[in-house]
Design a protein around this motif. Structure first.
Motif, PDB file in Angstrom:
ATOM      1  N   GLU A 761       0.821  -1.212   0.000  1.00 20.64           N
ATOM      2  CA  GLU A 761       0.000   0.000   0.000  1.00 20.64           C
ATOM      3  C   GLU A 761       0.856   1.263   0.000  1.00 20.64           C
ATOM      4  O   GLU A 761       0.351   2.357  -0.231  1.00 20.64           O
ATOM      5  N   THR A 762       2.128   1.106   0.281  1.00 22.40           N
ATOM      6  CA  THR A 762       3.016   2.269   0.311  1.00 22.40           C
ATOM      7  C   THR A 762       3.026   2.992  -1.025  1.00 22.40           C
ATOM      8  O   THR A 762       3.049   4.222  -1.085  1.00 22.40           O
ATOM      9  N   LEU A 763       2.994   2.231  -2.129  1.00 24.29           N
ATOM     10  CA  LEU A 763       3.008   2.844  -3.446  1.00 24.29           C
ATOM     11  C   LEU A 763       1.787   3.744  -3.632  1.00 24.29           C
ATOM     12  O   LEU A 763       1.894   4.854  -4.160  1.00 24.29           O
ATOM     13  N   SER A 764       0.618   3.247  -3.184  1.00 23.00           N
ATOM     14  CA  SER A 764      -0.612   4.047  -3.287  1.00 23.00           C
ATOM     15  C   SER A 764      -0.461   5.370  -2.544  1.00 23.00           C
ATOM     16  O   SER A 764      -0.817   6.437  -3.053  1.00 23.00           O
ATOM     17  N   THR A 765       0.099   5.303  -1.337  1.00 27.95           N
ATOM     18  CA  THR A 765       0.290   6.516  -0.536  1.00 27.95           C
ATOM     19  C   THR A 765       1.233   7.485  -1.232  1.00 27.95           C
ATOM     20  O   THR A 765       0.984   8.706  -1.281  1.00 27.95           O
ATOM     21  N   ILE A 766       2.315   6.973  -1.791  1.00 30.94           N
ATOM     22  CA  ILE A 766       3.292   7.832  -2.461  1.00 30.94           C
ATOM     23  C   ILE A 766       2.672   8.517  -3.674  1.00 30.94           C
ATOM     24  O   ILE A 766       2.851   9.727  -3.886  1.00 30.94           O
ATOM     25  N   ILE A 767       1.928   7.759  -4.482  1.00 31.43           N
ATOM     26  CA  ILE A 767       1.291   8.341  -5.667  1.00 31.43           C
ATOM     27  C   ILE A 767       0.349   9.470  -5.273  1.00 31.43           C
ATOM     28  O   ILE A 767       0.383  10.577  -5.842  1.00 31.43           O
ATOM     29  N   LYS A 768      -0.497   9.215  -4.286  1.00 36.57           N
ATOM     30  CA  LYS A 768      -1.467  10.235  -3.870  1.00 36.57           C
ATOM     31  C   LYS A 768      -0.775  11.467  -3.302  1.00 36.57           C
ATOM     32  O   LYS A 768      -1.167  12.605  -3.577  1.00 36.57           O
ATOM     33  N   ASN A 769       0.287  11.269  -2.535  1.00 33.07           N
ATOM     34  CA  ASN A 769       1.000  12.400  -1.934  1.00 33.07           C
ATOM     35  C   ASN A 769       1.706  13.244  -2.988  1.00 33.07           C
ATOM     36  O   ASN A 769       1.701  14.479  -2.925  1.00 33.07           O
ATOM     37  N   SER A 790       3.756  -5.422 -15.398  1.00 34.84           N
ATOM     38  CA  SER A 790       3.166  -5.387 -16.729  1.00 34.84           C
ATOM     39  C   SER A 790       2.071  -4.332 -16.768  1.00 34.84           C
ATOM     40  O   SER A 790       1.672  -3.784 -15.728  1.00 34.84           O
ATOM     41  N   LEU A 791       1.552  -4.027 -17.952  1.00 41.20           N
ATOM     42  CA  LEU A 791       0.503  -3.017 -18.071  1.00 41.20           C
ATOM     43  C   LEU A 791      -0.744  -3.441 -17.306  1.00 41.20           C
ATOM     44  O   LEU A 791      -1.338  -2.631 -16.579  1.00 41.20           O
ATOM     45  N   GLN A 792      -1.136  -4.710 -17.445  1.00 39.50           N
ATOM     46  CA  GLN A 792      -2.341  -5.174 -16.768  1.00 39.50           C
ATOM     47  C   GLN A 792      -2.184  -5.089 -15.259  1.00 39.50           C
ATOM     48  O   GLN A 792      -3.097  -4.643 -14.541  1.00 39.50           O
ATOM     49  N   GLU A 793      -1.023  -5.480 -14.758  1.00 37.23           N
ATOM     50  CA  GLU A 793      -0.778  -5.392 -13.317  1.00 37.23           C
ATOM     51  C   GLU A 793      -0.773  -3.937 -12.856  1.00 37.23           C
ATOM     52  O   GLU A 793      -1.272  -3.619 -11.766  1.00 37.23           O
ATOM     53  N   GLN A 799      -6.090   0.830  -9.931  1.00 33.16           N
ATOM     54  CA  GLN A 799      -7.514   0.705  -9.622  1.00 33.16           C
ATOM     55  C   GLN A 799      -7.726   0.402  -8.148  1.00 33.16           C
ATOM     56  O   GLN A 799      -8.622   0.961  -7.504  1.00 33.16           O
ATOM     57  N   ARG A 800      -6.868  -0.469  -7.617  1.00 27.57           N
ATOM     58  CA  ARG A 800      -6.968  -0.794  -6.196  1.00 27.57           C
ATOM     59  C   ARG A 800      -6.628   0.414  -5.325  1.00 27.57           C
ATOM     60  O   ARG A 800      -7.160   0.589  -4.234  1.00 27.57           O
ATOM     61  N   CYS A 801      -5.727   1.239  -5.826  1.00 25.90           N
ATOM     62  CA  CYS A 801      -5.341   2.454  -5.089  1.00 25.90           C
ATOM     63  C   CYS A 801      -6.340   3.589  -5.286  1.00 25.90           C
ATOM     64  O   CYS A 801      -6.183   4.655  -4.671  1.00 25.90           O
ATOM     65  N   GLN A 802      -7.300   3.375  -6.180  1.00 31.34           N
ATOM     66  CA  GLN A 802      -8.290   4.408  -6.516  1.00 31.34           C
ATOM     67  C   GLN A 802      -7.617   5.664  -7.075  1.00 31.34           C
ATOM     68  O   GLN A 802      -7.949   6.795  -6.727  1.00 31.34           O
ATOM     69  N   VAL A 803      -6.650   5.409  -7.969  1.00 32.49           N
ATOM     70  CA  VAL A 803      -5.961   6.504  -8.657  1.00 32.49           C
ATOM     71  C   VAL A 803      -6.345   6.443 -10.121  1.00 32.49           C
ATOM     72  O   VAL A 803      -6.283   5.390 -10.762  1.00 32.49           O
ATOM     73  N   ASN A 804      -6.759   7.593 -10.662  1.00 32.18           N
ATOM     74  CA  ASN A 804      -7.208   7.657 -12.040  1.00 32.18           C
ATOM     75  C   ASN A 804      -6.029   7.510 -12.990  1.00 32.18           C
ATOM     76  O   ASN A 804      -5.015   8.188 -12.845  1.00 32.18           O
ATOM     77  N   LEU A 805      -6.159   6.644 -13.990  1.00 24.65           N
ATOM     78  CA  LEU A 805      -5.100   6.453 -14.967  1.00 24.65           C
ATOM     79  C   LEU A 805      -4.736   7.742 -15.680  1.00 24.65           C
ATOM     80  O   LEU A 805      -3.582   7.997 -16.025  1.00 24.65           O
ATOM     81  N   GLU A 806      -5.747   8.572 -15.915  1.00 24.79           N
ATOM     82  CA  GLU A 806      -5.511   9.787 -16.688  1.00 24.79           C
ATOM     83  C   GLU A 806      -4.715  10.833 -15.927  1.00 24.79           C
ATOM     84  O   GLU A 806      -4.398  11.892 -16.467  1.00 24.79           O
ATOM     85  N   ASN A 807      -4.391  10.527 -14.662  1.00 22.35           N
ATOM     86  CA  ASN A 807      -3.490  11.424 -13.937  1.00 22.35           C
ATOM     87  C   ASN A 807      -2.066  11.343 -14.482  1.00 22.35           C
ATOM     88  O   ASN A 807      -1.250  12.226 -14.224  1.00 22.35           O
ATOM     89  N   PHE A 808      -1.787  10.273 -15.235  1.00 22.98           N
ATOM     90  CA  PHE A 808      -0.429  10.038 -15.696  1.00 22.98           C
ATOM     91  C   PHE A 808      -0.283  10.400 -17.175  1.00 22.98           C
ATOM     92  O   PHE A 808      -1.145  10.081 -17.993  1.00 22.98           O
TER      93      PHE A 808
END
Length: 1016
Positions: A761-769, A790-793, A799-808
């Motif tokens: 979950e650390t990755l999710s926190t870092i992305i959001k921050n 991979s792209l699918q992963e 998606q699990r982190c609830q981060v929108n793909l279009e943010n990237f």
């Protein structure tokens, strides 16, 4: 003291060698041993005597013993003197054991490596055995030790109208040493030698060739008080183009790299290589754009070739070649493996000591990487190919010839590749050699009374002749650095012990420049001190010249002086990779005596103007010199042959061969080229940015029809479809996306896995921050996620982190082998795929990985391939608890089988990604910096304290790096390198202002780290 008599005898024998040398011409080793054994027999109480006498005396470094002996005789106290002698006894024993252990370890290492190489070559040969018997006979009709000549497929470069109309931009790279166009300080240090002169003259010569519009010689910028201020100038013109030609000429371009105020020797430059790559990349892209605007209606003119000189520049050229997708050429000059083997044979240093002192393993890896990427390797001699490059994992003479035959016949090479080795001797500038330089003698210029005749002498003549009692005698000339490998001391002994030679000739030693011998490097000071002692021992005053200083412009005058005295030039080096000074001397009509080890063999075969000698055979050196000096007819014949054949080594001849070979090799290189966004000229409204970006790419792409792209009609349909997609896109923000208009890019490359290889979950926190921090400046900062997933992963994680793909703005997946753009409906960047696929062995490497990645006696199911692997990344799951080879070992075994791949362990060492050679997360950033027009200094990479095995690549270069403390608990670094390989400090500089360590990965922590990097 009686029990130490045998040591006293031994030490006295050593000291007596010098005293008796004049009369006895050396002490016979057998006699010394007999004398020592007689001393030993007098003392029955010391049992290991025979061991010391027979095993130790012939193997110990006598200079160390001599220093200890000086201390012994300076000690008056008898008891203390006895203790010192006993200590010396044990020191001899310890040194001998150490040397023997080094020899045993070295022999075992070489045997293991030879066995593995043979196994790898056998595997490759078996896979390539599908050639018909007829093809085999044709392909192997030439002897292995004979390199093929220019064949019918290769057209010699000429001044044809076709070549005159070409617009070639050539990039040469030589990083280390002090490089400038005039008054080169050759011999100033070990880094500033013949290579500097070679690359400068090559740049000038290529710029004079028809069809070449510009040549850039890239080197390191040095701005420190220890060197001339000129080395800190960003640009120096080497040659101006002829008037009306429209060409640009040749330039030295100095790239900042490493500490700005410090001159760094080549052994310490390795951690700063990525920084040089990024700086060079920026220069080349800007120059390609400028040349395109000047010569080709705005279409970028990319380099025709990028040519790296020596191991460090070879690695730079490999990285640039991968980033720009242009051909690369390598010239080794001197090779690390060859030096490594020689140092081990000496037995004085262990492998660890050699690695620490010379960074030899890092150098070898740079050379192997350059072999991976090179289209062509330029060598000076066949010996260099067979005996030096043949030591490398990435090259084999027999296998290279087989692969070349298959390509010529249109037969698949099954994903295997080896660079083409070509012999092109270095060129020489003979324009300053005049006819009168080769005629006449010294007596015609100065009389027997040394009075001037009509004109003043060159200053260097006066400086040299002041040493001589009779300057009219033929001069034996040696010109080199004061390096033990140059073997000058053996030459001096040969001259000193040969009375007929001393009677007939003088000896001139030009050994670099010096102010104070004690201030020089240890090896140089030892050589010069030995020279002075030998001159004194043989009483050679008035017969040997050894001036302290000379300038580069004085060298031609020195050759002229030797020629006027009807002298001889000698190169007695233990091994000479080429021998440029031999060609220089021959141009002035000097006959030559040269070492039989290395390049001089080919040179003298072509010139037929001298004699070859064994550099270890002092008597052979005496005889050869005496023969040329005494036999005037032989001297005249050698002079005549040398002057007749010297044109073979001219720079125009060299450049014609070079460009011809290069044109032939380039036919195998991909024709796709990068598309770049031109520099911003004026602000434009936000609503037009996407249209402008797309239309620019459309207009540039339209020029690539010949390379297999879509025709204009299809591209027009594609353009209309793209406009339609843009108009219906759900992404409706006030800040329309345009990669080239971002003020900065934040790249999240934190490899946060748990011990099982699952993302935490650390990755999710870092992305959001990180995204939250950038919200203060909406639209100005873009985001990239760079991962081994991979792209699918990656989609599932976001998606699990609830981060929108279009943010990237982009997703770099599978360790840099694939690049996706969410703003393009997640389509893969096909240009990037084409860009990185070069030399990708595809299916051919799948089964090989399964064989070579496992350790011996490991179960076959310890490594299994994921069925969903993409075409550009083969992913293997490592069974928990299973052992596998490290990256350096795995890469070595692939090279031995002629596969050129990049291997990355990821998911906390639970997975292995095998990807194309030119694909990596760091290379993906360079690709985006070019295609988006984004300066690398505006890219900020967020990593943990550890990560995948490509982690170190993300810490270096011009981009900024933020290390988020505590964000990664488990990394893959244990599978990166073995203990015998180079160290992390050879890859990552100890201090780097572009890297900061954040105290954590919360918003405040990251903000503080960014502020320290200049982000407010």
């Amino acid at each position: 003291m009686a029990r130490n008599e045998w040591i006293n005898g031994y030490l006295e024998a050593i000291l007596d060698v010098g005293a008796n040398l004049k009369s006895q011409k050396g002490v016979d080793t057998k006699m010394k041993l007999e004398k020592l054994q007689d001393n030993v027999k007098r003392d029955k109480h010391f049992s290991p005597t025979n061991y010391f006498v027979e095993e130790v005396v012939n193997s110990v470094d006598e200079s160390d013993l001599h220093r200890t002996w000086i201390k012994v005789i300076a000690t008056r106290n008898t008891l203390e003197r006895s203790n010192r002698l006993e200590n010396m006894c044990w020191r001899i024993w310890h040194l001998t054991r150490k040397k023997k252990q080094i020899a045993v370890d070295d022999a075992q290492r070489l045997a293991n490596r030879r066995l593995e190489r043979e196994k790898g070559r056998h595997d490759a040969a078996e896979d390539l055995s599908e050639l018909s018997e007829g093809e085999k006979e044709k392909g192997e009709s030439l002897p292995v030790n004979m390199m093929s000549r220019i064949n019918s497929e290769m057209v010699m470069w000429s001044e044809s109208d076709e070549n005159k109309s070409r617009q070639l931009y050539i990039v040469l790279i030589s990083i280390h040493g002090l490089v400038r166009g005039e008054n080169m300080e050759l011999g100033r240090d070990s880094d500033t030698g013949g290579q500097v002169k070679y690359v400068v003259e090559l740049a000038k010569a290529l710029a004079d060739m028809e069809g070449v519009i510009r040549v850039d010689l890239l080197t390191r910028q040095i701005a420190c008080p220890d060197v001339d201020y000129g080395y800190g100038e960003p640009i120096e013109m080497l040659s101006s183009p002829p008037e009306g030609s429209g060409n640009c000429g040749a330039y030295i371009v100095r790239i900042p790299c490493g500490p700005r105020d410090k001159y760094i020797f080549k052994e310490s430059l390795w951690p700063y290589i990525p920084e040089f790559v990024d700086g060079a990349l920026s220069h080349v892209v800007n120059m390609a754009r400028s040349l395109g605007e000047q010569f080709d209606s705005g279409k970028p003119i990319w380099p025709y070739v990028i040519h790296g000189h020596y191991a460090d520049a070879g690695e730079v050229a490999a990285r640039l070649s991968g980033s720009l997708n242009v051909p690369m050429v390598l010239t080794g000059h001197s090779l690390g493996r060859n030096k490594f083997e020689q140092l081990l044979k000496q037995g004085r240093l262990s492998k660890e000591d050699i690695n620490t002192t010379y960074k030899i393993m890092r150098r070898i890896e740079g050379e192997e990487l350059a072999l991976d990427a090179a289209e062509m390797v330029v060598t000076s001699t066949r010996q260099e190919i067979e005996e030096q490059w043949g030591l490398y994992d990435g090259f084999d003479v027999k296998l290279e010839r087989k692969l070349r035959v298959r390509r010529r016949r249109g037969v698949s090479c099954l994903g295997r590749y080896m660079p083409r080795m070509v012999v092109i001797p270095p060129g020489m500038d003979f324009s300053f050699v005049k006819a009168e330089d080769r005629d006449g003698d010294l007596e015609s210029i100065i009389g027997r009374d040394q009075a001037l005749n009509k004109r003043a002498l060159p200053p260097i003549w006066t400086e040299v002749m002041r040493f001589f009692t009779n300057p009219h005698k033929p001069m034996i000339l040696a010109l080199s650095r004061p390096d033990p490998k140059k073997n000058v001391t053996t030459l001096l002994k040969a001259f000193g012990e040969c009375k007929p030679l001393r009677k007939l000739a003088n000896l001139t030693l030009i050994l670099g420049n010096r102010d104070d011998i004690e201030d020089m490097s240890s090896s140089s000071s030892v050589v010069l001190t030995t020279v002075l002692k030998l001159i004194d021992r043989y009483d050679l005053y008035g017969q040997v010249a050894y001036p302290k200083h000379h300038k580069q412009v004085d060298v031609p005058e020195i050759y002229r002086l030797a020629a006027k005295t009807k002298g001889v030039f000698i190169n007695p080096a233990l091994v000479e990779p080429f021998g440029l000074t031999i060609i220089e001397a021959s141009a002035y009509g000097l006959p030559v005596v040269a070492t039989k080890n290395g390049g001089p063999v080919d040179i003298l075969k072509a010139l037929n103007n001298g004699l070859l000698v064994d550099p270890h055979d002092q008597k052979a050196i005496e005889d050869a010199l005496l023969k040329l000096v005494a036999d005037k007819n032989l001297w005249a014949d050698c002079r005549k042959h040398g002057l007749k054949n010297i044109h073979r080594f001219s720079w125009p001849e060299h450049c014609k061969n070079y460009l011809s070979h290069l044109e032939h090799c380039r036919n195998r290189h991909p024709t796709t080229r990068l598309k770049i966004i031109p520099n911003k000229e004026e602000p434009m409204s936000e609503s037009l940015k996407d249209v402008e970006d797309l239309s620019l790419r459309f207009s540039i792409d339209g020029d690539f029809k010949a390379n297999g792209d879509l025709d204009p009609v299809t591209r027009q349909k594609e353009l209309i479809e793209t406009f339609s997609k843009m108009s219906t896109s759900t992404r409706k923000s006030n800040t329309s996306y345009s990669p080239g208009r971002r003020q900065a890019l934040y790249i999240i490359a934190t490899d946060s896995y748990d011990t099982n290889g699952d993302m935490t979950e650390t990755l999710s926190t870092i992305i959001k921050n990180v995204i939250e921090i950038a919200d203060a400046n909406p639209g100005e900062i873009g985001f990239i996620l760079s991962t081994g997933l991979s792209l699918q992963e990656t989609k599932e994680i976001l998606q699990r982190c609830q981060v929108n793909l279009e943010n990237f703005d982009a997703l770099v997946c599978n360790s840099g082998s694939e690049l996706y753009y969410p703003w393009r409906d997640m389509t893969v960047d096909k240009d990037y795929v084409n860009h990185t696929e070069y030399r990708w062995p595809e299916e051919n490497v799948r089964t090989t990985i399964m064989r070579v990645a496992r350790l011996e006696n490991e179960d076959e199911d310890n490594l299994t391939q994921i069925k969903t692997s993409s075409s550009r990344c083969y992913t293997y799951i490592i069974k928990p608890g299973a052992k596998t080879r490290r990256v350096d070992d795995l890469r070595q075994r692939l090279r031995m089988r002629s596969f050129r791949c990049n291997t990355v362990f990821t998911h906390a060492a639970n997975r292995l990604n095998v990807i194309p050679l030119f694909a990596s997360r760091a290379q993906a950033l360079r690709y985006l910096s070019i295609t988006w027009g984004m300066d690398l200094t505006k890219m900020f990479v967020f990593v943990g304290e550890k990560g995948d095995t490509d982690y170190e690549d993300l810490l270096v270069g011009l981009h900024k790096t933020v290390i988020l403390k505590g964000s990664v608990e488990y990394g893959s670094e244990k599978l990166l390198r073995s203990d015998e390989s180079f160290k992390k400090e050879d890859m990552v500089p100890p201090e780097n202002s572009n890297v900061v360590i954040s105290t954590g990965y919360e918003v405040d922590d990251v903000n503080a780290a960014l502020r320290s990097l200049g982000i407010k």
